[in-house]
Write a protein that holds these residues in place. Structure first.
Motif: not given
Length: 445
Positions: A342-366
């Protein structure tokens, strides 16, 4: 603003109670979030303090990250490892950050900007893991002190030339003399080191690797944003020189970001990898700020908020692995998906944020930052493309190497995750992905 500063001062003697302090900081972050208004003008002005939209977002981020820091440092509370001092240092750091982001005077901004070093240094030296934390603390202190002492001289010069009213400063700062160029460089250099820019970034990985989880989260979440905030406040004074020298900062940031991204691909320490990725992201922020356009300013602010949440969450995850495996090495901490599914899901979600994948705030900024830098020069597209590619590459490298493969054979049993840990990760991820639904909330135009 004074009510929040005073409430933090009154909270300091109550640090003997972990639960009370934690609930108080969460409550203050909630109350503060209700007060944010979308306005260019300074509001809540009292005794030299005040906030506009830029500072209010960063103050809210400071409250939020500090509340999550206290929640994630439960091991210190459980082991009774000088809990009063630990809470006092965190609340003191939050106190100085709030003053830094809300003061309306350059000199008091400098004093509180420097004062935030002391609690951070004590956190690294007092609750760090390895003996190398002393060297990391010295690096952290001397890099930032060496760069920011000339800033004090610069601010005193501004006061001298202003004579109380900043009218004749414009005429002084439009003469293209060597002294004025030096003045611009020593003023900007302090914030560039804090950001940190490539070539003056060596203190950051050391400080992150040796710091406890609280130090890493507050360092990545808020302290790096002091550099960006300072640049936004200072660059309008030196707009003439910034226009002539912006190519220097953009060249170093884009090329340096690519080099740091390649360095991330050969890291075996989780914390070092996340710390180096911060250098690449903050390099883009610097590019957006020195281009001096609305796209750049908006993109820089959005990336600062998004990176603060995402990077802090990744450091929190790395600490959860360290508490179970007693190692941060990617060579040992493999196959985590087998016994922490179940921790693997959070690894995936936060890794997606780190590479600026949608729908994260990082994508809008980058996207905003890429538009800003490419509009400045078409050639920068090459560097930006490489930066985006390697950003995804090292994040996938970290995720796949840590989650897949055969797990360490001497590990017989492991707790997949506690409710407290899932709550902390959810409180990192939720604002990172929900705020993009109302993007104008984090746009200053």
């Amino acid at each position: 603003m004074l009510k929040f500063v005073m409430s933090l001062m009154f909270l300091m003697p109550l640090c003997f109670s972990w639960e009370l302090t934690q609930i108080s900081v969460f409550l203050m972050s909630f109350v503060f979030s209700l007060m944010i208004g979308h306005d260019f003008m300074f509001s809540f002005i009292s005794f030299g303090f005040g906030m506009d939209y830029l500072s209010s977002l960063l103050i809210l981020l400071s409250f939020w990250i500090t509340a999550l820091v206290l929640s994630s440092s439960h091991k210190i509370y459980k082991n009774n490892n000088f809990t009063f001092m630990f809470l006092l240092m965190n609340i003191s750091l939050l106190f100085f950050l709030i003053i830094t982001f809300s003061c309306m005077d350059y000199l008091s901004f400098y004093v509180s900007f420097e004062a935030s070093l002391i609690p951070t240094l004590i956190l690294i030296l007092g609750w760090g893991y390895q003996p190398e934390r002393i060297q990391a603390g010295v690096y952290f202190l001397f890099y930032t002190m060496f760069a920011s002492l000339p800033l004090l001289v610069s601010i005193l010069f501004v006061y001298y030339y202003c004579g109380g009213v900043c009218m004749n400063l414009y005429t002084v700062l439009t003469e293209a003399s060597l002294v004025n160029y030096m003045w611009y460089l020593i003023t900007v250099f302090a914030f560039v080191v804090k950001l940190p820019m490539f070539m003056v970034h060596l203190w950051l990985p050391k400080a992150h690797v040796e710091a406890p989880v609280a130090g890493s989260m507050i360092l990545a979440g808020v302290l790096l944003k002091l550099g960006g905030y300072g640049l936004i406040r200072v660059l309008p004074i030196f707009s003439y020189f910034n226009k002539n020298l912006s190519w220097v900062w953009i060249s170093i940031s884009v090329v340096g970001g690519v080099i740091v991204s390649i360095m991330c691909m050969r890291q075996v320490d989780m914390k070092a990898l996340i710390a180096y990725s911060s250098v690449a992201h903050m390099g883009l922020v610097l590019c957006g700020l020195v281009v001096f356009g609305w796209w750049g300013l908006n993109g820089a602010l959005i990336v600062m908020i998004g990176h603060g949440l995402c990077s802090s969450g990744l450091f929190c995850l790395a600490n959860m692995v360290y508490e179970r495996m007693s190692s941060r090495s990617l060579l040992i901490s493999k196959g985590l998906l087998n016994f922490m599914p179940s921790m693997g899901l959070w690894w995936f979600l936060l890794s997606a944020g780190n590479m600026a994948a949608p729908p994260t705030l990082n994508l809008l900024g980058e996207v905003s930052l890429i538009l800003s830098v490419v509009s400045w020069s078409k050639i920068s597209m090459i560097g930006i493309a490489l930066l985006s590619f390697f950003s995804a590459a090292y994040t996938l490298y970290m995720y796949s190497l840590s989650q897949h493969g055969k797990f360490f054979t001497s590990l017989f049993s492991c707790c997949s995750g506690k409710v407290r840990e899932y709550l902390i990760l959810m409180l990192h991820w939720l604002p990172l992905n929900i705020v993009i639904l109302n993007g104008c909330m984090v746009v200053v135009t």
